[in-house]
Design a protein around this motif. Structure first.
Motif, short mmCIF file in Angstrom:
data_model
loop_
_atom_site.label_atom_id
_atom_site.label_comp_id
_atom_site.label_asym_id
_atom_site.label_seq_id
_atom_site.Cartn_x
_atom_site.Cartn_y
_atom_site.Cartn_z
N UNK A 166 72.85 -52.81 38.89
CA UNK A 166 71.69 -52.88 37.99
C UNK A 166 70.98 -51.53 37.99
N UNK A 167 70.80 -50.95 36.82
CA UNK A 167 70.21 -49.62 36.74
C UNK A 167 68.74 -49.64 37.15
N UNK A 168 68.07 -50.74 36.88
CA UNK A 168 66.65 -50.84 37.24
C UNK A 168 66.36 -52.24 37.77
N UNK A 169 65.78 -52.31 38.94
CA UNK A 169 65.14 -53.54 39.42
C UNK A 169 63.77 -53.12 39.94
N UNK A 170 62.79 -53.98 39.78
CA UNK A 170 61.42 -53.63 40.18
C UNK A 170 60.83 -54.78 40.99
N UNK A 171 59.74 -54.49 41.66
CA UNK A 171 59.01 -55.51 42.42
C UNK A 171 57.62 -55.66 41.85
N UNK A 172 56.95 -56.72 42.23
CA UNK A 172 55.64 -57.03 41.66
C UNK A 172 54.59 -55.99 42.00
N UNK A 173 54.77 -55.25 43.09
CA UNK A 173 53.73 -54.30 43.49
C UNK A 173 53.90 -52.91 42.87
N UNK A 174 54.86 -52.73 41.98
CA UNK A 174 55.05 -51.41 41.36
C UNK A 174 54.08 -51.23 40.18
N UNK A 175 53.66 -49.98 39.98
CA UNK A 175 52.74 -49.66 38.89
C UNK A 175 53.46 -49.73 37.55
N UNK A 176 52.93 -50.45 36.56
CA UNK A 176 53.56 -50.54 35.24
C UNK A 176 53.85 -49.19 34.62
N UNK A 177 52.96 -48.20 34.82
CA UNK A 177 53.21 -46.88 34.24
C UNK A 177 54.49 -46.26 34.81
#
Length: 402
Positions: free
Chosen positions: A282-293
């Protein structure tokens, strides 16, 4: 579980058989050997191993020696030379009594033509192997009814075989093998007499049972699509000789010779290749605590419109879209709201054939997720599926152009 070394079987008298083996060692083919000696070289110098819990397919065209080979594995046919060991025990060393015990308790066989007893009920047929073994009636009934439930015939236990369809009769044969609770199942072209739709159902049933029960299965077939669908590994025979052993994708991508390449040229790759064969990180996975910007920047670099949001165990919580991220970044948000996550994604298991995925890929802002034990292990982009399925067509075209 099974070790086969230099196995050879010649049908013919002593001198002719010895001469046939000698000529085979010099590289002569089966027709010439038979012309010179009158003996038939059924299997020659075949060696392979089968792992515990593996579904191992032996395949070849009619007359390739596959049915002889499977009968050598339980000494229904005596080998001319070579060795076979089951769970470390050499079969050639067994006397008649030990061999009967092996066949009753360690190795069960499922036949092409069902081999059911017509005057006995479905339950009694399922019990039969246990009855021969001397198991008490209560245990026989319990195991037989469990096996019939496994194959979807729990409500037909009191029927006679003649009251069942061909597919149901084959299910009874499979239930009998399951009820015997042996370590090894030998299945000699068990589905070749069934019509295509019933055959497909039986294939799927075997896949499900093997996933749940993890038996060691040796499955004989002349149908390469069936072999590719079922087999953890496949052994190809030609004129009694081993040509190649490998997984379905290995044989498709790297055929051992021109014979194998021609043999697999018409295989339906969509039924052979699975999600695991085309999986990508997966090229991108994120977590809830990451900044939307910050996430927006990563999406821009990947030219993506959404990303999987995962927890600490890499389990999917949902998908965050670029439009929500844009609004959140404008507000100066420092994290991703769980309420903002959408379920615009689909998942699959690693072993799912590509034919089952074609309608799922490319329809959401994120690629199809491959999930194993609840965890995101990778994705299947649409382009990867199309590339895998087009490889065969391009190779065939190149061959015609050449």
């Amino acid at each position: 579980m099974i070790e086969v070394r230099n196995l050879t079987k010649v049908f013919g008298d002593g001198k002719a058989a010895d001469e046939a083996v000698r000529l085979a060692g010099e590289g002569l083919g089966r027709p010439e050997i038979q012309r010179r000696t009158g003996a038939t070289l059924a299997v020659h110098d075949v060696s392979f191993d089968i792992g515990d819990g593996e579904l191992f397919v032996i395949m070849g065209l009619s007359g390739s020696g596959k049915s002889t080979l499977v009968r050598l594995l339980n000494r229904l046919i005596e080998p001319t030379s070579g060795s076979i060991a089951v769970d470390g025990r050499e079969l050639g060393s067994l006397g008649a009594a030990d061999l009967r015990t092996l066949r009753n308790e360690r190795i069960a066989m499922v036949f092409q033509h069902f081999a059911l007893l017509p005057h006995r009920t479905v339950r009694q047929n399922a019990e039969y192997g246990l009855q021969i073994r001397g198991v008490d009636a209560g245990t026989r009934r319990e195991k037989a009814e469990w096996a019939l439930e496994q194959v979807g015939l729990g409500d037909r236990a009191d029927a006679l075989p003649g009251q069942l369809s061909g597919g149901m009769q084959q299910r009874v044969g499979l239930a009998r093998a399951l009820a015997s609770d042996t370590d090894v199942l030998l299945m000699d072209e068990p589905y070749s007499a069934l019509d295509p739709l019933i055959r497909r159902d039986m294939q799927q049933l075997l896949v499900r049972l093997q996933r749940d029960l993890k038996k060691t299965i040796v499955f004989i077939t002349h149908d390469l699509n069936e072999a590719m669908l079922l087999g953890d590994r496949i052994l190809l025979l030609k004129d009694g000789r081993l040509v190649q052993v490998g997984t379905g994708p290995q044989i498709l991508e790297s055929p051992a010779d021109d014979y194998v390449a021609e043999f697999v040229s018409d295989v339906d790759r969509s039924r052979v290749l699975t999600a695991a064969d085309v999986i990508r990180e997966a090229r991108i996975t994120v977590t809830l605590d990451e900044r939307p910007a910050d996430v927006l920047v990563r999406l821009g670099r990947a030219e993506a419109t959404g990303a999987y949001v995962v927890d600490d165990g890499h389990r999917i919580l949902g998908v965050v879209r670029d439009d929500w991220l844009g609004h959140a970044a404008g507000r100066g948000a420092t994290g991703i709201d769980r309420s903002a996550l959408v379920e615009e994604y689909r998942t699959t298991e690693p072993g799912r054939p590509l034919i089952d995925l074609l309608h799922q890929v490319g329809r959401n802002p994120v690629p199809l997720a491959v999930v194993d034990d609840g965890r995101l292990t990778g994705v299947v982009p649409r382009g990867a599926v199309l590339a895998a399925l087009s490889t065969h067509d391009e190779a065939t075209a190149d061959g015609r152009n050449a």
